[in-house]
Write a protein that holds these residues in place. Sequence first.
Motif, PDB file in Angstrom:
ATOM      1  N   GLY A 226       5.692  -2.190   9.747  1.00 32.78           N
ATOM      2  CA  GLY A 226       4.717  -1.862   8.719  1.00 32.78           C
ATOM      3  C   GLY A 226       3.643  -2.903   8.498  1.00 32.78           C
ATOM      4  N   ARG A 227       3.576  -3.909   9.351  1.00 30.62           N
ATOM      5  CA  ARG A 227       2.556  -4.944   9.198  1.00 30.62           C
ATOM      6  C   ARG A 227       1.263  -4.547   9.920  1.00 30.62           C
ATOM      7  N   LEU A 228       0.211  -5.331   9.683  1.00 32.16           N
ATOM      8  CA  LEU A 228      -1.070  -5.138  10.358  1.00 32.16           C
ATOM      9  C   LEU A 228      -1.436  -6.411  11.114  1.00 32.16           C
ATOM     10  N   SER A 229      -2.082  -6.239  12.264  1.00 31.09           N
ATOM     11  CA  SER A 229      -2.597  -7.367  13.035  1.00 31.09           C
ATOM     12  C   SER A 229      -4.118  -7.314  12.991  1.00 31.09           C
ATOM     13  N   VAL A 230      -4.742  -8.369  12.493  1.00 33.92           N
ATOM     14  CA  VAL A 230      -6.191  -8.401  12.285  1.00 33.92           C
ATOM     15  C   VAL A 230      -6.865  -9.139  13.432  1.00 33.92           C
ATOM     16  N   ASN A 231      -7.861  -8.499  14.054  1.00 33.81           N
ATOM     17  CA  ASN A 231      -8.657  -9.114  15.116  1.00 33.81           C
ATOM     18  C   ASN A 231     -10.020  -9.491  14.560  1.00 33.81           C
ATOM     19  N   LEU A 232     -10.499 -10.675  14.928  1.00 33.13           N
ATOM     20  CA  LEU A 232     -11.708 -11.228  14.329  1.00 33.13           C
ATOM     21  C   LEU A 232     -12.882 -11.267  15.305  1.00 33.13           C
ATOM     22  N   HIS A 233     -14.088 -11.198  14.743  1.00 36.08           N
ATOM     23  CA  HIS A 233     -15.315 -11.291  15.540  1.00 36.08           C
ATOM     24  C   HIS A 233     -15.588 -12.722  16.010  1.00 36.08           C
ATOM     25  N   HIS A 234     -15.415 -13.671  15.128  1.00 35.90           N
ATOM     26  CA  HIS A 234     -15.957 -15.005  15.341  1.00 35.90           C
ATOM     27  C   HIS A 234     -14.930 -16.045  15.744  1.00 35.90           C
ATOM     28  N   PHE A 235     -13.705 -15.610  15.959  1.00 33.50           N
ATOM     29  CA  PHE A 235     -12.647 -16.587  16.191  1.00 33.50           C
ATOM     30  C   PHE A 235     -11.510 -15.920  16.942  1.00 33.50           C
ATOM     31  N   THR A 236     -11.021 -16.598  17.975  1.00 33.63           N
ATOM     32  CA  THR A 236      -9.878 -16.088  18.748  1.00 33.63           C
ATOM     33  C   THR A 236      -8.703 -17.035  18.568  1.00 33.63           C
ATOM     34  N   PRO A 237      -7.742 -16.670  17.722  1.00 32.55           N
ATOM     35  CA  PRO A 237      -6.619 -17.566  17.453  1.00 32.55           C
ATOM     36  C   PRO A 237      -5.608 -17.550  18.588  1.00 32.55           C
ATOM     37  N   SER A 238      -4.730 -18.526  18.587  1.00 32.37           N
ATOM     38  CA  SER A 238      -3.689 -18.589  19.615  1.00 32.37           C
ATOM     39  C   SER A 238      -2.510 -17.690  19.256  1.00 32.37           C
ATOM     40  N   GLU A 239      -2.463 -17.228  17.984  1.00 26.23           N
ATOM     41  CA  GLU A 239      -1.380 -16.361  17.559  1.00 26.23           C
ATOM     42  C   GLU A 239      -1.963 -15.120  16.876  1.00 26.23           C
ATOM     43  N   LYS A 240      -1.127 -14.123  16.679  1.00 23.45           N
ATOM     44  CA  LYS A 240      -1.546 -12.932  15.956  1.00 23.45           C
ATOM     45  C   LYS A 240      -1.776 -13.280  14.478  1.00 23.45           C
ATOM     46  N   ILE A 241      -2.839 -12.701  13.911  1.00 25.81           N
ATOM     47  CA  ILE A 241      -3.079 -12.866  12.478  1.00 25.81           C
ATOM     48  C   ILE A 241      -2.493 -11.639  11.791  1.00 25.81           C
ATOM     49  N   LEU A 242      -1.342 -11.806  11.169  1.00 25.12           N
ATOM     50  CA  LEU A 242      -0.592 -10.675  10.640  1.00 25.12           C
ATOM     51  C   LEU A 242      -0.672 -10.601   9.123  1.00 25.12           C
ATOM     52  N   VAL A 243      -0.824  -9.375   8.639  1.00 25.18           N
ATOM     53  CA  VAL A 243      -0.720  -9.103   7.207  1.00 25.18           C
ATOM     54  C   VAL A 243       0.695  -8.597   6.954  1.00 25.18           C
ATOM     55  N   SER A 244       1.390  -9.237   6.035  1.00 18.96           N
ATOM     56  CA  SER A 244       2.778  -8.845   5.778  1.00 18.96           C
ATOM     57  C   SER A 244       2.843  -7.434   5.199  1.00 18.96           C
ATOM     58  N   LYS A 245       3.979  -6.799   5.382  1.00 19.73           N
ATOM     59  CA  LYS A 245       4.175  -5.436   4.882  1.00 19.73           C
ATOM     60  C   LYS A 245       3.933  -5.372   3.383  1.00 19.73           C
ATOM     61  N   ALA A 246       4.334  -6.403   2.660  1.00 15.95           N
ATOM     62  CA  ALA A 246       4.198  -6.424   1.202  1.00 15.95           C
ATOM     63  C   ALA A 246       2.742  -6.453   0.756  1.00 15.95           C
ATOM     64  N   ARG A 247       1.826  -6.955   1.622  1.00 16.66           N
ATOM     65  CA  ARG A 247       0.416  -7.082   1.230  1.00 16.66           C
ATOM     66  C   ARG A 247      -0.495  -6.071   1.907  1.00 16.66           C
ATOM     67  N   VAL A 248       0.065  -5.187   2.708  1.00 20.38           N
ATOM     68  CA  VAL A 248      -0.755  -4.227   3.440  1.00 20.38           C
ATOM     69  C   VAL A 248      -1.563  -3.340   2.490  1.00 20.38           C
ATOM     70  N   GLY A 249      -0.902  -2.818   1.452  1.00 20.74           N
ATOM     71  CA  GLY A 249      -1.605  -1.954   0.504  1.00 20.74           C
ATOM     72  C   GLY A 249      -2.741  -2.670  -0.185  1.00 20.74           C
ATOM     73  N   GLU A 250      -2.486  -3.899  -0.630  1.00 22.45           N
ATOM     74  CA  GLU A 250      -3.519  -4.698  -1.294  1.00 22.45           C
ATOM     75  C   GLU A 250      -4.672  -5.003  -0.342  1.00 22.45           C
ATOM     76  N   PHE A 251      -4.331  -5.315   0.922  1.00 23.47           N
ATOM     77  CA  PHE A 251      -5.365  -5.610   1.912  1.00 23.47           C
ATOM     78  C   PHE A 251      -6.245  -4.392   2.173  1.00 23.47           C
ATOM     79  N   LYS A 252      -5.643  -3.225   2.338  1.00 21.02           N
ATOM     80  CA  LYS A 252      -6.412  -2.007   2.592  1.00 21.02           C
ATOM     81  C   LYS A 252      -7.346  -1.696   1.424  1.00 21.02           C
ATOM     82  N   GLU A 253      -6.854  -1.871   0.215  1.00 21.54           N
ATOM     83  CA  GLU A 253      -7.688  -1.611  -0.959  1.00 21.54           C
ATOM     84  C   GLU A 253      -8.856  -2.580  -1.017  1.00 21.54           C
ATOM     85  N   TRP A 254      -8.587  -3.867  -0.724  1.00 22.60           N
ATOM     86  CA  TRP A 254      -9.655  -4.867  -0.720  1.00 22.60           C
ATOM     87  C   TRP A 254     -10.695  -4.535   0.345  1.00 22.60           C
ATOM     88  N   PHE A 255     -10.227  -4.223   1.552  1.00 19.18           N
ATOM     89  CA  PHE A 255     -11.165  -3.984   2.648  1.00 19.18           C
ATOM     90  C   PHE A 255     -12.022  -2.749   2.391  1.00 19.18           C
TER      91      PHE A 255
END
Length: 260
Positions: A226-255
Amino acid sequence: MKVIIIEDERAAVRNLISLLNEVRPEAEVVTVIDSVAGTLEWFAEHPLPDLLFMDIHLADGSAFEIFEHIPLSCPIIFTTAYDEYALRAFKVNSIDYLLKPIGQADIEHALQKLEHLHASPPSGTQHEQELLQLMRLLNKKESFKSHFLIPVKGDKLLPVPVEMIRLFYIRGCQVKAVLNDRSEYAFTQTLDELTDCLDPAHFFRINRQYLISREAIKDIDLWFNGRLSVNLHHFTPSEKILVSKARVGEFKEWFSSSVR
């Protein structure tokens, strides 16, 4: 309930009508007016509605000019991106003051407040308390950072508007900012401190390592559990940038709320 919308941004009108259809499908939008002059002409020939939604900044001037010419005694919900008009709005029959971008919860809360006021008009003390709460909110918003002075090359300070910053991240024990030109600068503040001093309408704390702006997001992948992996325009990280399941709803509302 008959509603009139005074707003000069078509996208804002569509959003408002859509939200009204969701939370109060029985509401009838009688007309949409996009100017001060048009509002004066309309009310010279038509009765007041049950509720007005009114943007403060219109194409031909401030909506407050309307009150200098005609008495609008119906309930008003102001919609705008400009905090400094809040207290003035409350002096002209305002039921609520919604800062753009407006979401479904904002509309629902404002209409519930209207219904509550119809059932039980507030005392002067209650109204004063609401104004004090609003003032505290505005003072907090005014304290958000708009610029940073970043030390560079040892003896210079580079002024950087917050709008140029796409994300902050931690690498090791160092906090860095990535700008829209992909340049990176070290910051002395912690990510917690930056989270507190930046407007949450513009930046979201994805996890312990990343604080990102909406403009930094390229796309989003559905991830395990149930997590999300966020891909960025300006930066390529060495690891996945993950949104935890607990914050997915809040993140979607913000975005989805979009930057005002």
